[in-house]
Design a protein around this motif. Structure first.
Motif, PDB file in Angstrom:
ATOM      1  N   ARG A  87     -27.215  -5.374 -19.865  1.00  0.00           N
ATOM      2  CA  ARG A  87     -26.829  -4.712 -18.619  1.00  0.00           C
ATOM      3  C   ARG A  87     -25.333  -4.829 -18.382  1.00  0.00           C
ATOM      4  NH1 ARG A  87     -31.720  -6.907 -17.163  1.00  0.00           N
ATOM      5  NH2 ARG A  87     -30.834  -8.675 -16.058  1.00  0.00           N
ATOM      6  N   LEU A  88     -24.763  -6.000 -18.615  1.00  0.00           N
ATOM      7  CA  LEU A  88     -23.323  -6.170 -18.442  1.00  0.00           C
ATOM      8  C   LEU A  88     -22.564  -5.275 -19.420  1.00  0.00           C
ATOM      9  CD1 LEU A  88     -21.028  -7.535 -16.972  1.00  0.00           C
ATOM     10  CD2 LEU A  88     -21.161  -9.403 -18.617  1.00  0.00           C
ATOM     11  N   HIS A  89     -23.016  -5.216 -20.642  1.00  0.00           N
ATOM     12  CA  HIS A  89     -22.403  -4.336 -21.636  1.00  0.00           C
ATOM     13  C   HIS A  89     -22.478  -2.880 -21.150  1.00  0.00           C
ATOM     14  CE1 HIS A  89     -22.203  -1.929 -25.341  1.00  0.00           C
ATOM     15  NE2 HIS A  89     -21.335  -2.850 -25.713  1.00  0.00           N
ATOM     16  N   TYR A  90     -23.619  -2.495 -20.626  1.00  0.00           N
ATOM     17  CA  TYR A  90     -23.791  -1.128 -20.112  1.00  0.00           C
ATOM     18  C   TYR A  90     -22.821  -0.863 -18.962  1.00  0.00           C
ATOM     19  CZ  TYR A  90     -25.986   2.919 -17.945  1.00  0.00           C
ATOM     20  OH  TYR A  90     -26.223   4.147 -17.392  1.00  0.00           O
ATOM     21  N   TYR A  91     -22.691  -1.817 -18.030  1.00  0.00           N
ATOM     22  CA  TYR A  91     -21.789  -1.637 -16.890  1.00  0.00           C
ATOM     23  C   TYR A  91     -20.332  -1.532 -17.328  1.00  0.00           C
ATOM     24  CZ  TYR A  91     -25.638  -3.112 -13.861  1.00  0.00           C
ATOM     25  OH  TYR A  91     -26.822  -3.223 -13.220  1.00  0.00           O
ATOM     26  N   VAL A  92     -19.939  -2.347 -18.289  1.00  0.00           N
ATOM     27  CA  VAL A  92     -18.535  -2.405 -18.687  1.00  0.00           C
ATOM     28  C   VAL A  92     -18.141  -1.254 -19.599  1.00  0.00           C
ATOM     29  CG1 VAL A  92     -16.809  -3.773 -19.931  1.00  0.00           C
ATOM     30  CG2 VAL A  92     -18.379  -4.891 -18.364  1.00  0.00           C
ATOM     31  N   PHE A  93     -18.986  -0.901 -20.548  1.00  0.00           N
ATOM     32  CA  PHE A  93     -18.580   0.033 -21.589  1.00  0.00           C
ATOM     33  C   PHE A  93     -19.183   1.429 -21.491  1.00  0.00           C
ATOM     34  CE2 PHE A  93     -18.119  -4.210 -23.492  1.00  0.00           C
ATOM     35  CZ  PHE A  93     -16.749  -4.186 -23.674  1.00  0.00           C
ATOM     36  N   ASN A  94     -20.077   1.681 -20.566  1.00  0.00           N
ATOM     37  CA  ASN A  94     -20.693   2.990 -20.465  1.00  0.00           C
ATOM     38  C   ASN A  94     -19.776   3.946 -19.715  1.00  0.00           C
ATOM     39  OD1 ASN A  94     -22.380   5.143 -20.403  1.00  0.00           O
ATOM     40  ND2 ASN A  94     -23.688   4.331 -18.803  1.00  0.00           N
ATOM     41  N   ARG A  95     -19.445   5.037 -20.311  1.00  0.00           N
ATOM     42  CA  ARG A  95     -18.526   5.989 -19.687  1.00  0.00           C
ATOM     43  C   ARG A  95     -19.203   6.841 -18.617  1.00  0.00           C
ATOM     44  NH1 ARG A  95     -13.713   6.026 -22.520  1.00  0.00           N
ATOM     45  NH2 ARG A  95     -13.886   5.112 -24.566  1.00  0.00           N
ATOM     46  N   ASP A  96     -20.519   6.811 -18.532  1.00  0.00           N
ATOM     47  CA  ASP A  96     -21.228   7.587 -17.517  1.00  0.00           C
ATOM     48  C   ASP A  96     -21.307   6.877 -16.172  1.00  0.00           C
ATOM     49  OD1 ASP A  96     -21.706   9.594 -19.360  1.00  0.00           O
ATOM     50  OD2 ASP A  96     -23.586   8.696 -20.010  1.00  0.00           O
ATOM     51  N   MET A  97     -20.913   5.614 -16.147  1.00  0.00           N
ATOM     52  CA  MET A  97     -20.934   4.878 -14.891  1.00  0.00           C
ATOM     53  C   MET A  97     -19.825   5.414 -13.982  1.00  0.00           C
ATOM     54  SD  MET A  97     -23.359   2.621 -14.791  1.00  0.00           S
ATOM     55  CE  MET A  97     -22.894   1.396 -13.595  1.00  0.00           C
ATOM     56  N   PRO A  98     -20.073   5.498 -12.677  1.00  0.00           N
ATOM     57  CA  PRO A  98     -19.064   6.056 -11.764  1.00  0.00           C
ATOM     58  C   PRO A  98     -17.994   5.038 -11.385  1.00  0.00           C
ATOM     59  CG  PRO A  98     -21.031   5.465 -10.558  1.00  0.00           C
ATOM     60  CD  PRO A  98     -21.318   5.199 -12.018  1.00  0.00           C
ATOM     61  N   ILE A  99     -17.382   4.424 -12.378  1.00  0.00           N
ATOM     62  CA  ILE A  99     -16.326   3.441 -12.139  1.00  0.00           C
ATOM     63  C   ILE A  99     -15.150   3.759 -13.050  1.00  0.00           C
ATOM     64  CG2 ILE A  99     -17.821   1.563 -11.370  1.00  0.00           C
ATOM     65  CD1 ILE A  99     -17.736   0.516 -14.229  1.00  0.00           C
ATOM     66  N   ASN A 100     -13.987   3.247 -12.709  1.00  0.00           N
ATOM     67  CA  ASN A 100     -12.789   3.556 -13.478  1.00  0.00           C
ATOM     68  C   ASN A 100     -12.309   2.422 -14.368  1.00  0.00           C
ATOM     69  OD1 ASN A 100     -12.591   6.121 -12.315  1.00  0.00           O
ATOM     70  ND2 ASN A 100     -11.614   5.260 -10.509  1.00  0.00           N
ATOM     71  N   ARG A 101     -12.599   1.198 -13.982  1.00  0.00           N
ATOM     72  CA  ARG A 101     -12.063   0.063 -14.731  1.00  0.00           C
ATOM     73  C   ARG A 101     -13.147  -0.973 -14.980  1.00  0.00           C
ATOM     74  NH1 ARG A 101      -8.808   1.316 -10.592  1.00  0.00           N
ATOM     75  NH2 ARG A 101      -9.535  -0.422  -9.355  1.00  0.00           N
ATOM     76  N   PRO A 102     -13.042  -1.715 -16.069  1.00  0.00           N
ATOM     77  CA  PRO A 102     -14.042  -2.755 -16.352  1.00  0.00           C
ATOM     78  C   PRO A 102     -14.172  -3.789 -15.243  1.00  0.00           C
ATOM     79  CG  PRO A 102     -12.746  -2.341 -18.298  1.00  0.00           C
ATOM     80  CD  PRO A 102     -12.108  -1.565 -17.175  1.00  0.00           C
ATOM     81  N   PHE A 103     -13.070  -4.091 -14.534  1.00  0.00           N
ATOM     82  CA  PHE A 103     -13.156  -5.065 -13.442  1.00  0.00           C
ATOM     83  C   PHE A 103     -14.127  -4.579 -12.371  1.00  0.00           C
ATOM     84  CE2 PHE A 103     -11.650  -6.965  -9.447  1.00  0.00           C
ATOM     85  CZ  PHE A 103     -11.862  -8.291  -9.767  1.00  0.00           C
TER      86      PHE A 103
END
Length: 98
Positions: A54-70
């Motif tokens: 899940r953490l890998h998905y949150y950090v590296f998935n480009r489909d997530m509506p976020i701009n930065r890994p932080f």
């Protein structure tokens, strides 16, 4: 569609909830009767089956509506209802071999 939508679970789902949703969907859509749906379900489960995934998905998935890994780390910390983000050592452990 996100893995959460495919499995029909919320972002706050834990390992057991994710596994139960996966098993229920596999019963409804076995590989011999619905191979395409089974493949989608299996792929979704593989992406979020445990905390590391899940953490890998949150950090590296480009489909997530976020701009930065932080932002992903903050989202992960908020989703898991923890009072503070994981420690640096825990993050190193979770992201090792990624």
């Amino acid at each position: 569609m996100t893995p959460y939508e495919i499995l029909g679970i919320g972002l706050s789902a834990d390992d057991a909830t994710i596994r139960n949703a996966y098993l229920e969907l596999v019963k409804k859509h076995p590989p011999d009767r619905a191979p395409e749906m089974f493949k989608k379900i299996a792929n979704a489960y593989d992406l979020i089956r445990d905390e590391r995934k899940r953490l890998h998905y949150y950090v590296f998935n480009r489909d997530m509506p976020i701009n930065r890994p932080f932002e992903a780390l903050l989202l992960h910390a908020g989703v898991t209802n923890k009072r503070k983000p994981p420690s640096f050592e825990r993050l190193k452990e979770l992201l090792s071999d990624v």
